[in-house]
Every structure is written in structure tokens, then in C-alpha cells.
Design an enzyme around this catalytic site. Structure first.
Site, PDB file in Angstrom:
ATOM      1  N   ASP A 143       4.305  -5.928  -9.579  1.00 45.97           N
ATOM      2  CA  ASP A 143       5.352  -6.950  -9.642  1.00 45.97           C
ATOM      3  C   ASP A 143       5.487  -7.417 -11.080  1.00 45.97           C
ATOM      4  O   ASP A 143       4.513  -7.896 -11.672  1.00 45.97           O
ATOM      5  CB  ASP A 143       4.972  -8.122  -8.733  1.00 45.97           C
ATOM      6  CG  ASP A 143       6.137  -9.075  -8.497  1.00 45.97           C
ATOM      7  OD1 ASP A 143       6.924  -9.286  -9.445  1.00 45.97           O
ATOM      8  OD2 ASP A 143       6.251  -9.607  -7.385  1.00 45.97           O
ATOM      9  N   ASP A 190       7.552  -0.041 -15.942  1.00 47.14           N
ATOM     10  CA  ASP A 190       8.793   0.226 -16.672  1.00 47.14           C
ATOM     11  C   ASP A 190       9.296  -1.030 -17.376  1.00 47.14           C
ATOM     12  O   ASP A 190      10.439  -1.087 -17.810  1.00 47.14           O
ATOM     13  CB  ASP A 190       9.869   0.758 -15.721  1.00 47.14           C
ATOM     14  CG  ASP A 190      10.180  -0.224 -14.594  1.00 47.14           C
ATOM     15  OD1 ASP A 190       9.230  -0.809 -14.047  1.00 47.14           O
ATOM     16  OD2 ASP A 190      11.370  -0.392 -14.248  1.00 47.14           O
ATOM     17  N   THR A 244       7.161   8.187  -7.411  1.00 44.00           N
ATOM     18  CA  THR A 244       7.301   7.176  -6.361  1.00 44.00           C
ATOM     19  C   THR A 244       8.710   6.586  -6.388  1.00 44.00           C
ATOM     20  O   THR A 244       9.471   6.761  -7.344  1.00 44.00           O
ATOM     21  CB  THR A 244       6.286   6.048  -6.549  1.00 44.00           C
ATOM     22  OG1 THR A 244       6.603   5.326  -7.748  1.00 44.00           O
ATOM     23  CG2 THR A 244       4.866   6.605  -6.656  1.00 44.00           C
ATOM     24  N   ARG A 245       9.037   5.834  -5.348  1.00 49.49           N
ATOM     25  CA  ARG A 245      10.371   5.235  -5.286  1.00 49.49           C
ATOM     26  C   ARG A 245      10.580   4.226  -6.402  1.00 49.49           C
ATOM     27  O   ARG A 245      11.704   4.030  -6.872  1.00 49.49           O
ATOM     28  CB  ARG A 245      10.591   4.582  -3.925  1.00 49.49           C
ATOM     29  CG  ARG A 245       9.575   3.529  -3.544  1.00 49.49           C
ATOM     30  CD  ARG A 245       9.815   3.005  -2.132  1.00 49.49           C
ATOM     31  NE  ARG A 245       8.798   2.047  -1.758  1.00 49.49           N
ATOM     32  CZ  ARG A 245       9.045   0.956  -1.048  1.00 49.49           C
ATOM     33  NH1 ARG A 245      10.276   0.693  -0.657  1.00 49.49           N
ATOM     34  NH2 ARG A 245       8.072   0.139  -0.721  1.00 49.49           N
ATOM     35  N   GLU A 278       9.281   4.453  -9.498  1.00 47.68           N
ATOM     36  CA  GLU A 278       9.591   5.236 -10.695  1.00 47.68           C
ATOM     37  C   GLU A 278      11.022   5.739 -10.640  1.00 47.68           C
ATOM     38  O   GLU A 278      11.762   5.679 -11.642  1.00 47.68           O
ATOM     39  CB  GLU A 278       8.622   6.410 -10.817  1.00 47.68           C
ATOM     40  CG  GLU A 278       8.890   7.272 -12.052  1.00 47.68           C
ATOM     41  CD  GLU A 278       8.090   8.562 -12.035  1.00 47.68           C
ATOM     42  OE1 GLU A 278       7.324   8.796 -12.989  1.00 47.68           O
ATOM     43  OE2 GLU A 278       8.240   9.341 -11.073  1.00 47.68           O
TER      44      GLU A 278
END
Length: 234
Positions: free
Chosen positions: A144, A180, A213-214, A216
Site C-alpha cells: 500500500d 512503482d 502480478t496484477r 505490476e
């Protein structure tokens, strides 16, 4: 220890956000009520372990195999992939978001992996009762971001979380962080070494055994550049 019912609303420790998302499908509710129980490590909650006595990871997996820890497993793609790729190790995943827990349990059933354990709550509750130097590798994947500056203290990469992590990780154990968010990268580079880790690598490309992964994929769709950091516990 005697079986205790799963509490979907344990006391919060100010690290994570919401506990629930969209309404669960009936199959996901079944995962939580019928399938989660055997996967949960015992002695984590204050209800089960009021004296906060240390638990033995060998009791979780039945032997003294190396144990890895995933902090916030999201939908569980990475955790199940690692369990399949490394059947000789045991992986404990911590995630307070109930929808993610249900998704993971479904993936575990579909993959048929048996070297996983699931704590549906705060990772610090687990680290409170793990022995020193008991974790061989840890993962913090797309945590998060708490993007507002006043909330940065709630990020995992703060002393409140990193010092307990350092305690339970073995000397030389790897700690991987994927994010990110540029400010999260900066905070990670500042705080993790101060907690007793040394930076080993910082890369734009993922690790060779990384499954996309979703989170990323969402970052790439929104044109945010992922960063992958590896540290070693001193």
C-alpha cells in the site's frame, strides 16, 4: 492449542487500510469458512496466545525446512507461484484484506500446493511470536503506497515494521521490495539500511523467478515504472 474461530475484524495496528472490499462470492465465503482454518498458523493472535509465547515454524510445516515470509500477498499470485517453484521451502503469507485472503485460498486449492500457511492479519502479529533468525527470505510486493506525505509513517518501510523484520530474518537472508511509487523507493532506500540491511540490487526489471502480478500490470498500464530492490540482512 485449541481451535479458535477466525475473527474477520481483529484490532488494527495502523499499518493497513480497509479490511473488506467487494461482496464475496459464495465460493469465496466457503474458502474462508471451510478451507482457511487448516492453513492458518496457530498461536498468532492474542486470543490464541495471550502470553505471546514464541511459536516454532517447524510446527507449521511439520519439519525444519527454510521458511519464507510474504508481507501483504494481494491476490496471492506471487505466493502460489513461489510455492510451486520451490516445493522444498515453506511460505507464510500475511494479508489483512479479506478479499485477498479468499482469492489466495482459491488459488492454493486450484494449484494443490501444500507448503503454504496463511495469516489473515497484520504481519507484525506474526513477527511478534516468530523466533529470531527464523525467516530465510521475505517479500514486500507492491505494498500500500499511502501516497499522502502525512501517511508515509504508515508505510511498511519504517522502523516500527523493519526492526521486527530484521529480528526474525536469518543473517544473510534476502529481503525483496517491489513498488512503482518513486517516493516509496526513496523511503525504502533510506530506511531499510538503517534497520540493519544492505542494498544488494536495484533494478527496473523484475527478478528471474518473478511472476507478473496484477499490481505490476496495472502499474505498466498506467505508465508507472516498477522498481525491484533486493537487500541482505546483516
Amino acid at each position: 492449542m485449541s481451535e479458535k474461530p477466525f475473527d474477520p475484524n481483529p484490532p488494527r495496528r495502523n499499518f493497513y487500510g480497509r479490511r473488506h472490499g467487494k461482496t464475496l462470492r459464495q465460493s469465496q465465503k466457503t474458502y474462508l469458512t471451510e478451507d482457511l482454518g487448516p492453513l492458518r498458523p496457530r498461536g498468532i493472535s492474542a486470543q490464541e496466545n495471550p502470553g505471546r509465547v514464541q511459536i516454532d515454524p517447524a510446527d507449521i510445516f511439520g519439519d525444519d525446512r527454510p521458511v519464507w515470509l510474504e508481507i501483504g500477498f494481494g491476490g496471492g499470485e506471487h505466493m502460489v507461484h513461489m510455492a510451486e517453484a520451490y516445493p522444498e521451502i515453506g511460505i507464510i503469507g500475511c494479508e489483512p484484506f479479506i478479499n485477498g485472503v479468499a482469492m489466495l485460498v482459491g488459488k492454493i486449492k486450484a494449484a494443490g500446493v501444500g507448503n503454504v500457511s496463511v495469516h489473515p492479519g497484520d504481519a507484525r502479529d506474526l513477527m511478534d511470536v516468530l523466533p529470531e533468525a527464523s525467516i530465510a527470505k521475505a517479500f514486500l510486493n507492491y505494498p500500500d503506497p499511502w501516497p499522502k506525505k502525512r501517511h508515509h509513517r504508515r508505510r511498511f518501510v519504517t522502523p516500527e515494521h523493519l526492526l521486527p523484520l530484521h529480528r526474525v530474518m536469518a543473517a544473510g537472508a534476502e529481503f525483496r521490495v517491489a513498488t512503482d511509487i518513486p517516493s516509496y523507493v526513496r523511503q525504502t532506500l533510506e530506511e531499510v539500511p538503517k534497520a540493519g540491511f544492505t542494498l544488494e540490487s536495484l533494478r527496473a526489471g523484475a527478478w528471474p523467478d518473478w511472476p507478473s502480478t496484477r499490481y505490476e500490470q496495472k502499474a505498466l498500464r498506467e505508465r508507472r515504472t516498477p522498481t525491484y530492490l533486493s537487500f541482505r540482512r546483516l
